[in-house]
Design a protein around this motif. Structure first.
Motif, PDB file in Angstrom:
ATOM      1  N   ARG A  10       0.804  -1.221   0.000  1.00 46.83           N
ATOM      2  CA  ARG A  10       0.000   0.000   0.000  1.00 46.83           C
ATOM      3  C   ARG A  10       0.837   1.272   0.000  1.00 46.83           C
ATOM      4  O   ARG A  10       0.490   2.247  -0.682  1.00 46.83           O
ATOM      5  N   PRO A  11       1.964   1.309   0.727  1.00 44.67           N
ATOM      6  CA  PRO A  11       2.782   2.531   0.663  1.00 44.67           C
ATOM      7  C   PRO A  11       3.351   2.810  -0.728  1.00 44.67           C
ATOM      8  O   PRO A  11       3.813   3.927  -0.989  1.00 44.67           O
ATOM      9  N   LEU A  12       3.309   1.814  -1.624  1.00 44.83           N
ATOM     10  CA  LEU A  12       3.879   1.969  -2.957  1.00 44.83           C
ATOM     11  C   LEU A  12       2.827   2.309  -4.009  1.00 44.83           C
ATOM     12  O   LEU A  12       3.135   2.311  -5.205  1.00 44.83           O
ATOM     13  N   ILE A  13       1.581   2.586  -3.575  1.00 45.32           N
ATOM     14  CA  ILE A  13       0.539   2.958  -4.525  1.00 45.32           C
ATOM     15  C   ILE A  13       0.971   4.204  -5.297  1.00 45.32           C
ATOM     16  O   ILE A  13       1.430   5.194  -4.725  1.00 45.32           O
ATOM     17  N   GLY A  14       0.842   4.149  -6.611  1.00 43.25           N
ATOM     18  CA  GLY A  14       1.245   5.255  -7.461  1.00 43.25           C
ATOM     19  C   GLY A  14       2.633   5.101  -8.050  1.00 43.25           C
ATOM     20  O   GLY A  14       3.001   5.835  -8.971  1.00 43.25           O
ATOM     21  N   ARG A  15       3.425   4.147  -7.530  1.00 39.04           N
ATOM     22  CA  ARG A  15       4.741   3.892  -8.089  1.00 39.04           C
ATOM     23  C   ARG A  15       4.608   3.108  -9.395  1.00 39.04           C
ATOM     24  O   ARG A  15       3.577   2.495  -9.661  1.00 39.04           O
ATOM     25  N   PRO A  16       5.642   3.078 -10.223  1.00 40.78           N
ATOM     26  CA  PRO A  16       5.582   2.291 -11.462  1.00 40.78           C
ATOM     27  C   PRO A  16       5.275   0.823 -11.183  1.00 40.78           C
ATOM     28  O   PRO A  16       5.678   0.267 -10.149  1.00 40.78           O
ATOM     29  N   HIS A  17       4.570   0.174 -12.120  1.00 41.76           N
ATOM     30  CA  HIS A  17       4.154  -1.210 -11.919  1.00 41.76           C
ATOM     31  C   HIS A  17       5.343  -2.139 -11.712  1.00 41.76           C
ATOM     32  O   HIS A  17       5.250  -3.120 -10.964  1.00 41.76           O
ATOM     33  N   ILE A  18       6.466  -1.853 -12.351  1.00 40.36           N
ATOM     34  CA  ILE A  18       7.624  -2.734 -12.224  1.00 40.36           C
ATOM     35  C   ILE A  18       8.121  -2.768 -10.785  1.00 40.36           C
ATOM     36  O   ILE A  18       8.617  -3.794 -10.299  1.00 40.36           O
ATOM     37  N   VAL A  19       7.965  -1.656 -10.058  1.00 37.12           N
ATOM     38  CA  VAL A  19       8.366  -1.620  -8.653  1.00 37.12           C
ATOM     39  C   VAL A  19       7.508  -2.585  -7.843  1.00 37.12           C
ATOM     40  O   VAL A  19       8.017  -3.369  -7.017  1.00 37.12           O
ATOM     41  N   LEU A  20       6.197  -2.558  -8.081  1.00 36.68           N
ATOM     42  CA  LEU A  20       5.291  -3.443  -7.353  1.00 36.68           C
ATOM     43  C   LEU A  20       5.567  -4.902  -7.684  1.00 36.68           C
ATOM     44  O   LEU A  20       5.510  -5.773  -6.810  1.00 36.68           O
TER      45      LEU A  20
END
Length: 290
Positions: free
Chosen positions: A85-95
């Protein structure tokens, strides 16, 4: 001919387990647009939790099964809340890379706690083989297919007709519009991960009941990946067809051509299909405006 039919039925039964795990992939992707590469390890942890509660803590198979499913859902929700959840909005590759990291953590944790050797679960599935005329189907595989079919069917009906399923479908279509209509997007994210945890754990427990459980059980998800890609990553119903088909192809190819062919033929089929139809057989064509 009877031997071909026997191999075919065994393959379809194996595909039933793939369907459950593939549903776990798809439900997370539909709700959050995250491709969860930790699904296999969630399967493995679900099986180990069943071992823990049932045998090691002595709760019995009924209470152990319920505790394992609830525990798997909670672990998935915690992972979503703390890690993703803290990574919402980051590039998909990060997730995607984060889910790879989660998979490694889960696998390492299981190895430290339970060791590398095969552990046998309580025999939930009868061993008695099923005979259809001259065709023999191993009992555990037949009952595993039945269990997987019932769970998959119940989930698909719930997803299609419940308010929770409607919220997930609305979020999948357009998160901004869904939130403007009063849908709690963060709750939908957590709920989808909880469902994914239960589905993955159920498939892991069924697979572990057939073959035992080790920290490498999660590698089954490599085959499930072929199922998801063939169906299309947004199709809940499509993974049923694709899962049964991949299970059938693997078994037939392994029986007649050998294990060396079995390991890559499903991916070759997926590759050919995606060249013609990049969204998969049943996937949606999405247009993103930037």
């Amino acid at each position: 001919m009877s031997l071909f039919l026997e191999f075919s039925l065994v393959g379809l039964a194996s595909g039933g387990i793939y369907v459950l795990a593939a549903l776990s992939f798809v439900i997370v992707f539909k709700a959050t647009n995250v491709f969860n590469f930790a699904t296999g390890e969630m399967m493995m942890l679900g099986a180990y939790l069943f071992l823990l509660f049932d045998i090691q803590l002595g709760l019995g198979w009924g209470a152990g099964l319920l505790a394992a499913l609830v525990g798997s859902a909670l672990l998935a929700i915690i992972a979503e809340r703390i890690v993703l959840r803290p990574l919402i909005g980051r590039p998909h590759i990060v997730l995607v890379m984060v889910t790879f990291g989660l998979a490694s953590v889960f696998r390492g944790f299981a190895g430290l706690i339970w060791g590398p050797n095969v552990r046998q679960l309580t025999e939930l599935l009868p061993r008695t083989p099923l005979f259809l005329g001259n065709i023999l189907i191993p009992g555990k595989l037949a009952w595993g297919f039945l269990a997987a079919g019932l769970i998959s069917g119940a989930f698909i009906v719930y997803y299609r007709f419940s308010r929770a399923g409607t919220a997930i479908r609305a979020t999948s279509t357009d998160q901004v519009t869904a939130e403007s209509l009063g849908i709690n997007i963060r709750m939908v994210f957590a709920m989808s991960w909880g469902f994914a945890g239960v589905l993955a754990a159920a498939s892991g427990i069924i697979a572990g009941s057939v073959n035992g459980v080790t920290p490498q059980l999660g590698l089954v998800a490599l085959n499930v990946l072929a199922v998801v890609m063939l169906a299309g990553m947004t199709s809940v119903g499509g993974v049923v067809v694709a899962g049964l088909f991949i299970g059938w192809v693997e078994t037939i190819v392994g029986a007649y051509l050998g294990a060396a062919w079995q390991s890559f033929i499903p991916y070759l089929i997926v590759l050919l299909v995606m060249i013609v139809k990049p969204t998969g057989l049943f996937g949606e064509q999405r247009v993103e405006r930037i």
